[in-house]
Design an enzyme around this catalytic site. Structure first.
Site, PDB file in Angstrom:
ATOM      1  N   HIS A 308       0.846  -1.191   0.000  1.00 34.65           N
ATOM      2  CA  HIS A 308       0.000   0.000   0.000  1.00 34.65           C
ATOM      3  C   HIS A 308       0.878   1.236   0.000  1.00 34.65           C
ATOM      4  CE1 HIS A 308      -3.065   2.923   1.277  1.00 34.65           C
ATOM      5  NE2 HIS A 308      -3.959   2.044   0.879  1.00 34.65           N
ATOM      6  N   ASP A 365      -7.864  -4.188  -0.576  1.00 32.27           N
ATOM      7  CA  ASP A 365      -8.401  -4.433  -1.922  1.00 32.27           C
ATOM      8  C   ASP A 365      -8.347  -5.916  -2.286  1.00 32.27           C
ATOM      9  OD1 ASP A 365      -8.910  -1.684  -2.603  1.00 32.27           O
ATOM     10  OD2 ASP A 365      -6.754  -1.414  -2.751  1.00 32.27           O
TER      11      ASP A 365
END
Length: 431
Positions: A308, A365
């Site tokens: 991330h 995600d």
């Protein structure tokens, strides 16, 4: 709050100026450089604003180094475990966790506003049968500006709160109508007997020809996913909403701009990219081949849903949703080769020294895409689900921006690198 200053000296001229430092409750303090151009004749250069605070906010705090996410001071772990999506929405919009009576009233008001004007539903008839659902969502949210233009005074705090409720309520109904248009099925109206997420599932999957029962496992998982998506500080779509809102535009237009920004594959489309990656890998037998490709610096392949930009350790939302993901897959008893592939990929990546050393852990995600797939939601609709969850954050940030006396219309500057001034040459004289 300003306590001290930082002295900046221009070595070319010897001029020194003290710039105020604003201290933060959490995270790095910020240097107030509004007078930099006036004092030195310079702008700052910060591509993508990675080191620039564009506003002061009391909504969300992220500590990417230590994997911390707070909403109004409350850890995301506590909210995801003990709260509900609409309670978190109330927290973001109204700044406090509500008493039971206030929460009941908030929920009832949301349900009341979930029903869409028939004129809004007629918009869907103009979309092609295979229109992307994010295109429909963005267009229809923007069209709300035409239905609620004469009842909006954005300078009035009460009006802003009513707008926030209306947007949160109608986002789910618009999304469901877009899904039904994709399927060629009749629109299902909301029911005051169902919860927010129960309503969404019913509007998505029920048919007039048979009775539909909301699966409580799916309902709970969806509610938790929306909590984890509710706000994430000054990301691309939220910054877009603030920038559009700073012009004084209709709030529905500002939220539609956030939808458009979220549509990008580097933002809200990331969970869709995870499923596309799994399709490319194909089977468990190919995992090692693609793990090796991901490690090869000369190979463009990347493992989607790992790592991330903000979180340098584990994404705190991923820790929560990982457990939920495994529970949902087990409880629903889904036998899907792609989900089996994802679980095996997760297992290998979490143990591989290459990924562990680089903190390339599965992020939110990765798991959200798997849950949506398990619930029967098509891949191209994932970003729409993300938009529903992110809406309370968008409206809370929009409200905060309008109430901030220091905020003006957003106007970033640039460093110009094009041709210097030159004179126009007639067409017949050009070389």
């Amino acid at each position: 709050m300003t306590k001290n200053t930082v002295t900046v000296t221009d070595n070319a001229t010897g001029k020194s100026v003290d710039f105020p430092v604003r201290e933060s409750v959490h995270g790095p303090s910020v240097l107030e450089i509004g007078s930099l151009y006036k004092e030195f004749g310079y702008f700052t250069y910060d591509p993508a604003f990675t080191s620039t605070a564009s506003c002061q906010s009391k909504i969300t705090y992220i500590d990417g180094e230590n994997g911390v996410l707070l909403h109004r001071g409350y850890p995301i772990e506590q909210l995801a475990e003990r709260s509900s999506f609409l309670e978190v929405a109330h927290l973001l919009v109204h700044r406090t966790l509500p008493k039971k009576s206030n929460l009941d009233e908030f929920r009832a008001t949301i349900k009341k506003h979930m029903l869409l004007n028939q004129g809004i539903l007629n918009f869907f008839n103009g979309f092609h049968y295979d229109a992307h659902p994010m295109a429909m969502l963005t267009a229809v949210v923007s069209s709300l500006s035409a239905f609620y233009h004469d009842r909006i005074d954005i300078s009035d705090a009460y009006h802003r709160e009513q707008i926030a409720i209306r947007i949160i309520a109608k986002m789910a109904s618009i999304a469901a109508a877009a899904y039904k248009h994709m399927c060629g099925h009749p629109v299902v109206y909301p029911s005051n007997q169902l919860s927010y997420c129960g309503n969404l599932l019913n509007m998505l999957f029920s048919m007039p020809t048979e009775q539909y029962e909301v699966n409580p496992i799916a309902e709970k998982a969806l509610d938790q996913l929306f909590i984890l998506h509710a706000d994430h500080e000054q990301n691309a779509s939220t910054s877009t909403v603030r920038m559009a809102g700073s012009t004084g535009t209709n709030p529905f237009a500002a939220i539609a701009s956030g939808c458009a920004a979220l549509w990008g594959p580097s933002h809200g489309g990331a969970n869709e990219s995870v499923i596309n990656m799994l399709n490319e890998i194909g089977s468990v037998d190919n995992i090692q081949k693609y793990i090796d490709k991901a490690k090869d610096p000369n190979d463009p392949f990347r493992l989607m849903g790992f790592g991330h930009r903000v979180y340098k350790s584990f994404d705190p939302r991923a820790k929560i949703i990982r457990q939920t993901c495994h529970e949902v897959l087990e409880a629903l008893g889904i036998n899907d080769a792609k989900l089996e592939l994802a679980m095996r990929l997760e297992e290998i990546a979490l143990q591989d020294e290459y990924f562990v050393e680089r903190n390339l852990y599965p992020n939110v995600d990765f798991y959200s895409g798997l849950i949506y797939k398990a619930l029967g939601i098509p891949t191209q609709f994932f970003t729409v689900m993300f938009a529903i969850g992110r809406t309370p954050g968008w409206v809370a940030q929009w409200m905060e921006m309008l109430a901030d006396p220091e905020q003006r219309i957003s106007r970033p500057r640039q460093t110009y690198r094009g041709p210097s001034q030159r004179d126009y040459v007639e067409e017949f004289q050009r070389g």
